[in-house]
Design a protein around this motif. Structure first.
Motif, PDB file in Angstrom:
ATOM      1  N   GLY A 126      -5.615  14.129 -15.264  1.00 47.95           N
ATOM      2  CA  GLY A 126      -5.089  13.459 -16.452  1.00 47.95           C
ATOM      3  C   GLY A 126      -3.576  13.413 -16.508  1.00 47.95           C
ATOM      4  N   GLY A 127      -2.905  14.135 -15.593  1.00 46.76           N
ATOM      5  CA  GLY A 127      -1.438  14.157 -15.580  1.00 46.76           C
ATOM      6  C   GLY A 127      -0.855  12.840 -15.101  1.00 46.76           C
ATOM      7  N   GLY A 128       0.440  12.648 -15.385  1.00 43.88           N
ATOM      8  CA  GLY A 128       1.089  11.367 -15.097  1.00 43.88           C
ATOM      9  C   GLY A 128       2.071  11.442 -13.938  1.00 43.88           C
ATOM     10  N   LEU A 129       2.106  10.374 -13.159  1.00 43.11           N
ATOM     11  CA  LEU A 129       3.065  10.260 -12.049  1.00 43.11           C
ATOM     12  C   LEU A 129       4.018   9.118 -12.341  1.00 43.11           C
ATOM     13  N   SER A 130       5.315   9.401 -12.252  1.00 42.27           N
ATOM     14  CA  SER A 130       6.355   8.398 -12.516  1.00 42.27           C
ATOM     15  C   SER A 130       7.151   8.183 -11.238  1.00 42.27           C
ATOM     16  N   LEU A 131       7.052   6.985 -10.691  1.00 40.25           N
ATOM     17  CA  LEU A 131       7.784   6.647  -9.455  1.00 40.25           C
ATOM     18  C   LEU A 131       8.810   5.573  -9.753  1.00 40.25           C
ATOM     19  N   LEU A 132      10.033   5.773  -9.306  1.00 39.38           N
ATOM     20  CA  LEU A 132      11.056   4.732  -9.403  1.00 39.38           C
ATOM     21  C   LEU A 132      11.511   4.418  -7.985  1.00 39.38           C
ATOM     22  N   VAL A 133      11.378   3.142  -7.588  1.00 38.70           N
ATOM     23  CA  VAL A 133      11.637   2.770  -6.186  1.00 38.70           C
ATOM     24  C   VAL A 133      12.433   1.465  -6.147  1.00 38.70           C
ATOM     25  N   PRO A 134      13.112   1.194  -5.042  1.00 42.34           N
ATOM     26  CA  PRO A 134      13.864  -0.055  -4.954  1.00 42.34           C
ATOM     27  C   PRO A 134      12.950  -1.262  -4.788  1.00 42.34           C
ATOM     28  N   GLY A 135      13.301  -2.354  -5.440  1.00 46.25           N
ATOM     29  CA  GLY A 135      12.533  -3.585  -5.333  1.00 46.25           C
ATOM     30  C   GLY A 135      12.958  -4.395  -4.117  1.00 46.25           C
ATOM     31  N   ALA A 136      11.967  -4.988  -3.443  1.00 45.06           N
ATOM     32  CA  ALA A 136      12.248  -5.735  -2.211  1.00 45.06           C
ATOM     33  C   ALA A 136      12.911  -7.078  -2.493  1.00 45.06           C
ATOM     34  N   LEU A 137      12.450  -7.779  -3.513  1.00 50.94           N
ATOM     35  CA  LEU A 137      12.938  -9.147  -3.695  1.00 50.94           C
ATOM     36  C   LEU A 137      14.341  -9.198  -4.282  1.00 50.94           C
ATOM     37  N   ALA A 138      14.718  -8.166  -5.057  1.00 54.34           N
ATOM     38  CA  ALA A 138      16.092  -8.115  -5.562  1.00 54.34           C
ATOM     39  C   ALA A 138      17.070  -8.090  -4.388  1.00 54.34           C
ATOM     40  N   ALA A 139      16.663  -7.391  -3.318  1.00 55.86           N
ATOM     41  CA  ALA A 139      17.536  -7.307  -2.143  1.00 55.86           C
ATOM     42  C   ALA A 139      17.698  -8.688  -1.500  1.00 55.86           C
TER      43      ALA A 139
ATOM     44  N   SER B 168       2.722  -3.860  -3.659  1.00 50.53           N
ATOM     45  CA  SER B 168       2.639  -2.715  -2.734  1.00 50.53           C
ATOM     46  C   SER B 168       2.573  -1.406  -3.512  1.00 50.53           C
ATOM     47  N   LEU B 169       3.247  -1.358  -4.668  1.00 48.02           N
ATOM     48  CA  LEU B 169       3.171  -0.143  -5.496  1.00 48.02           C
ATOM     49  C   LEU B 169       1.764   0.056  -6.049  1.00 48.02           C
ATOM     50  N   LEU B 170       1.164  -1.051  -6.487  1.00 51.60           N
ATOM     51  CA  LEU B 170      -0.200  -0.947  -7.035  1.00 51.60           C
ATOM     52  C   LEU B 170      -1.189  -0.531  -5.953  1.00 51.60           C
ATOM     53  N   GLU B 171      -0.982  -1.042  -4.736  1.00 53.30           N
ATOM     54  CA  GLU B 171      -1.837  -0.621  -3.607  1.00 53.30           C
ATOM     55  C   GLU B 171      -1.678   0.868  -3.327  1.00 53.30           C
ATOM     56  N   LEU B 172      -0.432   1.313  -3.380  1.00 55.30           N
ATOM     57  CA  LEU B 172      -0.151   2.734  -3.147  1.00 55.30           C
ATOM     58  C   LEU B 172      -0.868   3.590  -4.190  1.00 55.30           C
TER      59      LEU B 172
ATOM     60  N   PRO C 234      -2.632   2.261 -13.749  1.00 52.95           N
ATOM     61  CA  PRO C 234      -1.269   2.017 -13.259  1.00 52.95           C
ATOM     62  C   PRO C 234      -0.558   0.946 -14.082  1.00 52.95           C
ATOM     63  N   GLU C 235       0.722   1.195 -14.353  1.00 48.02           N
ATOM     64  CA  GLU C 235       1.573   0.194 -15.012  1.00 48.02           C
ATOM     65  C   GLU C 235       2.822   0.056 -14.152  1.00 48.02           C
ATOM     66  N   VAL C 236       3.190  -1.182 -13.839  1.00 44.30           N
ATOM     67  CA  VAL C 236       4.435  -1.405 -13.092  1.00 44.30           C
ATOM     68  C   VAL C 236       5.399  -2.176 -13.980  1.00 44.30           C
TER      69      VAL C 236
ATOM     70  N   LEU D 293       6.650   2.717 -11.502  1.00 43.18           N
ATOM     71  CA  LEU D 293       5.188   2.844 -11.615  1.00 43.18           C
ATOM     72  C   LEU D 293       4.880   4.086 -12.433  1.00 43.18           C
ATOM     73  N   PHE D 294       4.023   3.942 -13.442  1.00 44.38           N
ATOM     74  CA  PHE D 294       3.453   5.104 -14.114  1.00 44.38           C
ATOM     75  C   PHE D 294       1.946   5.005 -13.965  1.00 44.38           C
ATOM     76  N   ALA D 295       1.325   6.080 -13.516  1.00 42.33           N
ATOM     77  CA  ALA D 295      -0.136   6.098 -13.342  1.00 42.33           C
ATOM     78  C   ALA D 295      -0.610   7.531 -13.532  1.00 42.33           C
ATOM     79  N   ARG D 296      -1.925   7.674 -13.698  1.00 41.69           N
ATOM     80  CA  ARG D 296      -2.468   9.008 -13.989  1.00 41.69           C
ATOM     81  C   ARG D 296      -3.453   9.454 -12.920  1.00 41.69           C
TER      82      ARG D 296
END
Ligand SMILES: C[S@@+](CC[C@H](N)C(=O)[O-])C[C@H]1O[C@@H](n2cnc3c(N)ncnc32)[C@H](O)[C@@H]1O
Length: 246
Positions: free
Chosen positions: A131-144, A178-182, A191-193, A240-243
């Motif tokens: 039930g715990g939450g995971l918060s990932l912050l990662v660089p976006g590919a298309l902004a680059a 790719s984040l949702l796949e991960l 999952p919420e992106v 990404l936040f997911a549980r």
């Protein structure tokens, strides 16, 4: 101190308004649920961890860099809070902090550097309570891609567009898909992106320190666009936040 003061840009300078507000808004409902066991993986010098500890959460920072951990301890002492500092890496996190020990695991601006992405995320999940939450912050590919095109680096932009993940190259970049796949392959649920810094890094001439009215307008625009199915893909960072299933 509020948690949004603790969410900084990966370069170490103050985060733009969109970044702080976006991550704060997503995490706020969980953080308001009373003192949590929080693990900040790659938490560095404690920009995020110290404000969370000041809010009453029990925070552990796990980072491979001993100098960053020493700076974290100084920052925590100056703020009058306790933060546990552990030298370690994302991979093997459950060994460093215990399996199923955290209510919330933060891993912000780190996954682009790890050698084995799936192993690292598997360890982050193993450290979470059900039930715990995971918060990932990662660089976006298309902004680059857009940033390179906007600065006249068209060949680089095209290469990045054709291979947004730049397979095998670090730092890696991510798309919402790719984040949702991960998240799915790690067995995470709900999952919420969100796109973070869609406009503030993308629009040429956007001021780094806007006046309060402009900052509020930008924050509102970023919040409105964060879940837009097209615009979020252009964000400088993806959150990404997911549980872990309960
Ligand atoms: C760009 S900083 C991000 C710091 C902080 N999380 C933030 O959002 O401001 C990257 C941090 O990740 C740490 N790091 C690098 N490789 C790591 C790994 N494999 N596992 C955990 N942390 C790592 C670095 O020491 C550094 O403190």
């Amino acid at each position: 101190m509020t948690v949004d003061e603790g969410v900084r840009s990966p370069g170490g300078g103050p985060g733009r308004p969109g970044a702080r507000a976006a991550v704060r808004d997503v995490l706020a409902p969980l953080l308001e649920n009373g003192p949590l066991d929080v693990v900040d993986v790659g938490g560095g010098t404690g920009h995020t961890a110290v404000p969370l500890a000041a809010l009453g959460h029990r925070v552990t920072v796990v980072d491979p860099n001993p100098d960053a951990l020493a700076a974290l301890e100084r920052r925590a002492a100056e703020a009058g809070v306790g933060v546990r500092a552990v030298q370690g890496e994302a991979a093997g996190l459950e060994g460093a902090v215990g399996a199923a020990a955290a209510d919330l695991v933060l891993c912000h601006s780190v996954l682009q550097y790890v050698d084995d992405l799936d192993a690292a995320v598997g360890s982050l999940v193993a450290a979470l309570r059900p039930g715990g939450g995971l918060s990932l912050l990662v660089p976006g590919a298309l902004a680059a891609v857009v940033h390179r095109a906007a600065t006249g680096r068209f060949e680089e932009a095209r290469r990045l567009l054709e291979d947004p993940g730049e397979e095998g190259r670090l730092p890696r970049r991510f798309t919402p898909e790719s984040l949702l796949e991960l998240a799915a392959s790690a067995g995470l649920t709900e999952p919420e992106v969100h796109g973070v810094q869609i406009f503030s890094d993308l629009v040429p001439g956007s001021p780094a320190e806007p006046d309060p009215h402009t900052a509020e307008s930008l924050r509102a625009l970023e919040a409105a666009a964060a879940t837009h199915p097209v615009l979020r893909s252009l964000a400088a960072r993806l959150h990404l936040f997911a549980r872990r299933p309960a």
